[in-house]
Motif scaffolding. Structure first.
Motif, PDB file in Angstrom:
ATOM      1  N   UNK A  72       0.840  -1.203   0.000  1.00 38.47           N
ATOM      2  CA  UNK A  72       0.000   0.000   0.000  1.00 38.47           C
ATOM      3  C   UNK A  72       0.873   1.250   0.000  1.00 38.47           C
ATOM      4  N   UNK A  73       1.945   1.226   0.792  1.00 37.95           N
ATOM      5  CA  UNK A  73       2.850   2.366   0.856  1.00 37.95           C
ATOM      6  C   UNK A  73       3.543   2.571  -0.492  1.00 37.95           C
ATOM      7  N   UNK A  74       4.013   1.483  -1.113  1.00 37.94           N
ATOM      8  CA  UNK A  74       4.641   1.576  -2.437  1.00 37.94           C
ATOM      9  C   UNK A  74       3.662   2.156  -3.451  1.00 37.94           C
ATOM     10  N   UNK A  75       2.410   1.713  -3.416  1.00 40.33           N
ATOM     11  CA  UNK A  75       1.400   2.197  -4.359  1.00 40.33           C
ATOM     12  C   UNK A  75       1.132   3.679  -4.142  1.00 40.33           C
ATOM     13  N   UNK A  76       1.065   4.105  -2.867  1.00 42.68           N
ATOM     14  CA  UNK A  76       0.849   5.520  -2.579  1.00 42.68           C
ATOM     15  C   UNK A  76       2.017   6.356  -3.102  1.00 42.68           C
ATOM     16  N   UNK A  77       3.243   5.886  -2.869  1.00 41.73           N
ATOM     17  CA  UNK A  77       4.427   6.607  -3.349  1.00 41.73           C
ATOM     18  C   UNK A  77       4.428   6.662  -4.875  1.00 41.73           C
ATOM     19  N   UNK A  78       4.096   5.541  -5.511  1.00 41.05           N
ATOM     20  CA  UNK A  78       4.031   5.487  -6.974  1.00 41.05           C
ATOM     21  C   UNK A  78       2.990   6.481  -7.497  1.00 41.05           C
ATOM     22  N   UNK A  79       1.809   6.474  -6.880  1.00 39.76           N
ATOM     23  CA  UNK A  79       0.742   7.387  -7.310  1.00 39.76           C
ATOM     24  C   UNK A  79       1.158   8.844  -7.147  1.00 39.76           C
ATOM     25  N   UNK A  80       1.851   9.163  -6.064  1.00 43.45           N
ATOM     26  CA  UNK A  80       2.283  10.541  -5.832  1.00 43.45           C
ATOM     27  C   UNK A  80       3.318  10.962  -6.879  1.00 43.45           C
ATOM     28  N   UNK A  81       4.298  10.113  -7.136  1.00 43.45           N
ATOM     29  CA  UNK A  81       5.325  10.432  -8.133  1.00 43.45           C
ATOM     30  C   UNK A  81       4.683  10.585  -9.511  1.00 43.45           C
ATOM     31  N   UNK A  82       3.785   9.685  -9.867  1.00 47.99           N
ATOM     32  CA  UNK A  82       3.100   9.750 -11.158  1.00 47.99           C
ATOM     33  C   UNK A  82       2.279  11.032 -11.272  1.00 47.99           C
ATOM     34  N   UNK A  83       1.548  11.371 -10.226  1.00 49.55           N
ATOM     35  CA  UNK A  83       0.738  12.592 -10.248  1.00 49.55           C
ATOM     36  C   UNK A  83       1.625  13.826 -10.377  1.00 49.55           C
ATOM     37  N   UNK A  84       2.758  13.828  -9.652  1.00 53.53           N
ATOM     38  CA  UNK A  84       3.687  14.963  -9.746  1.00 53.53           C
ATOM     39  C   UNK A  84       4.235  15.109 -11.162  1.00 53.53           C
ATOM     40  N   UNK A  85       4.599  13.989 -11.792  1.00 49.93           N
ATOM     41  CA  UNK A  85       5.123  14.046 -13.161  1.00 49.93           C
ATOM     42  C   UNK A  85       4.048  14.515 -14.147  1.00 49.93           C
TER      43      UNK A  85
END
Length: 173
Positions: free
Chosen positions: A17-30
């Motif tokens: 869940x933490x990895x997915x949240x981090x992935x989603x945040x990085x993707x949204x930022x990009x």
């Protein structure tokens, strides 16, 4: 033992869940940085169209009265197009580069692949070897997948609108 297994499984789930949240945040930022979210698809298309129109209007006015950049006989231009030396769909980094865009006859731009044979030769005579070589250096090793941000497009559009206005008013930089 069962307690340890349950503890391990819970930690794995929490980690995923933490990895997915981090992935989603990085993707949204990009996506935000490069203007690539679904909300801005229409805005991107609108901005790209407006930027292209402003750039090409400036190029057509700048080169008004000049002969076609790629015609061997220096033909006068009947219908003026803003033709790219290096194709803007293949070399997006040069899409709005003034050294890469010059007045062309519609026939040369649409039916001769943008070059009737002398574009580079005439371009070197017009802007000089160094500036043509700089165009080649810009595309060397660059990816053809190059996207301007929405803010970049707005800035480029305004830049060409200002340059066109200066040209019309006879003001030079």
């Amino acid at each position: 033992m069962e307690c340890a297994i349950k503890f391990g499984k819970d930690n794995i789930k929490a980690g995923k869940k933490l990895e997915q949240k981090e992935y989603n945040k990085v993707t949204a930022d990009l996506k935000k940085k490069f203007g690539l979210n679904k909300v801005s698809d229409k805005e991107r298309a609108k901005r790209e169209r407006a930027t292209k129109e402003a750039c090409h209007a400036y190029i057509r006015m700048r080169d008004k009265g000049n002969s076609c950049i790629c015609c061997p006989d220096g033909s006068l231009i009947d219908v003026v197009h803003a033709g790219h030396f290096k194709a803007s769909d293949k070399y997006a980094i040069l899409r709005y580069d003034e050294d890469n865009i010059h007045a062309q006859r519609a026939h040369c731009n649409m039916y001769q692949g943008g070059d009737s044979g002398l574009y580079e030769f005439n371009l070197r005579n017009k802007i000089g070897n160094q500036r043509v070589d700089e165009l080649y250096m810009k595309i060397e090793g660059s990816s053809n997948v190059y996207k301007h941000t929405i803010d970049d497009l707005k800035r480029i559009e305004q830049h060409y609108k200002d340059k066109l206005k200066q040209l019309i008013n006879g003001v030079t930089e």
